[in-house]
Design a protein around this motif. Structure first.
Motif, PDB file in Angstrom:
ATOM      1  N   ASP A 171       0.818  -1.236  -0.050  1.00 15.11           N
ATOM      2  CA  ASP A 171       0.036   0.033   0.113  1.00 15.11           C
ATOM      3  C   ASP A 171       0.800   1.397  -0.045  1.00 15.11           C
ATOM      4  O   ASP A 171       1.380   1.772   0.945  1.00 15.11           O
ATOM      5  CB  ASP A 171      -0.845  -0.023   1.105  1.00 15.11           C
ATOM      6  CG  ASP A 171      -1.974   0.948   1.091  1.00 15.11           C
ATOM      7  OD1 ASP A 171      -2.046   1.978   0.358  1.00 15.11           O
ATOM      8  OD2 ASP A 171      -2.481   1.376   2.252  1.00 15.11           O
ATOM      9  N   THR A 183      -0.138   4.349  -0.618  1.00 10.96           N
ATOM     10  CA  THR A 183      -0.646   5.439  -0.591  1.00 10.96           C
ATOM     11  C   THR A 183      -0.231   6.405   0.727  1.00 10.96           C
ATOM     12  O   THR A 183       0.314   5.685   1.658  1.00 10.96           O
ATOM     13  CB  THR A 183      -2.372   5.356  -0.342  1.00 10.96           C
ATOM     14  OG1 THR A 183      -2.413   4.281   0.680  1.00 10.96           O
ATOM     15  CG2 THR A 183      -2.887   4.700  -1.514  1.00 10.96           C
ATOM     16  N   GLU A 212      -3.493  11.076   1.103  1.00 10.97           N
ATOM     17  CA  GLU A 212      -4.337  10.408   0.404  1.00 10.97           C
ATOM     18  C   GLU A 212      -5.397   9.591   1.057  1.00 10.97           C
ATOM     19  O   GLU A 212      -6.589   9.520   0.866  1.00 10.97           O
ATOM     20  CB  GLU A 212      -3.562   9.486  -0.636  1.00 10.97           C
ATOM     21  CG  GLU A 212      -2.843  10.224  -1.688  1.00 10.97           C
ATOM     22  CD  GLU A 212      -1.800   9.335  -2.634  1.00 10.97           C
ATOM     23  OE1 GLU A 212      -1.822   9.396  -3.714  1.00 10.97           O
ATOM     24  OE2 GLU A 212      -1.239   8.408  -1.993  1.00 10.97           O
ATOM     25  N   ARG A 213      -4.889   8.921   2.088  1.00 10.18           N
ATOM     26  CA  ARG A 213      -5.727   8.024   2.881  1.00 10.18           C
ATOM     27  C   ARG A 213      -6.951   9.254   3.647  1.00 10.18           C
ATOM     28  O   ARG A 213      -8.009   8.745   3.719  1.00 10.18           O
ATOM     29  CB  ARG A 213      -5.072   7.593   4.178  1.00 10.18           C
ATOM     30  CG  ARG A 213      -4.566   6.081   3.433  1.00 10.18           C
ATOM     31  CD  ARG A 213      -3.904   5.006   4.463  1.00 10.18           C
ATOM     32  NE  ARG A 213      -2.654   5.667   5.144  1.00 10.18           N
ATOM     33  CZ  ARG A 213      -1.252   5.562   4.742  1.00 10.18           C
ATOM     34  NH1 ARG A 213      -1.220   5.004   3.484  1.00 10.18           N
ATOM     35  NH2 ARG A 213      -0.227   5.968   5.371  1.00 10.18           N
ATOM     36  N   THR A 253      -2.179   0.635  -7.277  1.00 11.49           N
ATOM     37  CA  THR A 253      -2.309   1.587  -6.352  1.00 11.49           C
ATOM     38  C   THR A 253      -3.652   2.433  -6.355  1.00 11.49           C
ATOM     39  O   THR A 253      -4.206   2.458  -7.424  1.00 11.49           O
ATOM     40  CB  THR A 253      -1.101   2.282  -6.269  1.00 11.49           C
ATOM     41  OG1 THR A 253      -0.941   3.165  -7.452  1.00 11.49           O
ATOM     42  CG2 THR A 253       0.209   1.656  -6.082  1.00 11.49           C
ATOM     43  N   GLY A 254      -3.979   2.876  -5.218  1.00 10.09           N
ATOM     44  CA  GLY A 254      -4.811   4.069  -5.090  1.00 10.09           C
ATOM     45  C   GLY A 254      -6.154   3.417  -4.338  1.00 10.09           C
ATOM     46  O   GLY A 254      -6.378   2.237  -3.766  1.00 10.09           O
ATOM     47  N   ALA A 305      -5.736  -0.390  -0.837  1.00 13.69           N
ATOM     48  CA  ALA A 305      -5.675   0.723  -0.058  1.00 13.69           C
ATOM     49  C   ALA A 305      -7.212   0.912   0.703  1.00 13.69           C
ATOM     50  O   ALA A 305      -7.298   1.496   1.811  1.00 13.69           O
ATOM     51  CB  ALA A 305      -5.127   1.843  -0.780  1.00 13.69           C
TER      52      ALA A 305
END
Length: 170
Positions: free
Chosen positions: A70, A72, A76-77, A104-105, A150
């Motif tokens: 992960d 991120t 971003e979280r 990702t993302g 994520a």
């Protein structure tokens, strides 16, 4: 003598072949001992009961933990955890499994959409939400969805779980 051989040879041949293959009604076999089940290690139990984001290994070898895959950022979280705008439409419910951990993302591949758009998912059990990109999966409606690593960690669902999600679009 040829007449005698013609009459006796077939039954003798049949009996001889039957004796070679064994009679299934008189054959005795040694009983097969059951193989004891392999002991379950504490690591396997921990991997199936440990909540998402707490060091669960996705594969073998270094760099395969959920944290390592992960990528991120905290920013971003936080953005994914905070609803950016009111939802415009409830698309439905879906059961989600872990998608490709290398992608990702924050995203959800689902048959509930036919084009990529912004959306939100809500864990039907806990009510936790995540802002995600809704991507079409190409599957039939009701075939289930795939949630990013994520997003699963943000929702706090086990990586091996199958959470029921309510899906909204923006």
């Amino acid at each position: 003598m040829s007449v005698i051989l013609r009459r006796i040879a077939p039954p003798v041949l049949i009996l001889a072949l039957a004796a070679c293959s064994g009679n299934p009604f008189t054959r005795t076999e040694t009983p097969v001992e059951p193989v004891p089940a392999a002991p379950v290690s504490d690591a396997k139990v921990a991997a199936t009961t440990t909540p998402a984001g707490s060091g669960v290994s996705i594969g073998t070898g270094p760099g395969k933990s959920a944290e390592a895959l992960d990528t991120t950022t905290g920013k971003e979280r936080a953005a994914a955890a905070t609803p950016s705008a009111p939802v415009s439409d409830k698309l439905g419910r879906t059961i989600a499994s872990l998608g490709d951990p290398a992608e990702t993302g924050f995203w959800l591949k689902t048959p509930l959409v036919t084009s990529t758009r912004k959306g939100r998912v809500e864990d039907a059990d806990t009510g936790k939400t995540a802002e995600v990109e809704l991507r079409p999966s190409g599957g039939a409606r009701g075939s289930g969805s795939q949630l990013s690593l994520a997003a699963m960690r943000l929702l706090g669902v086990p990586l091996t779980g199958l959470p029921e999600l309510v899906v909204y679009t923006r």
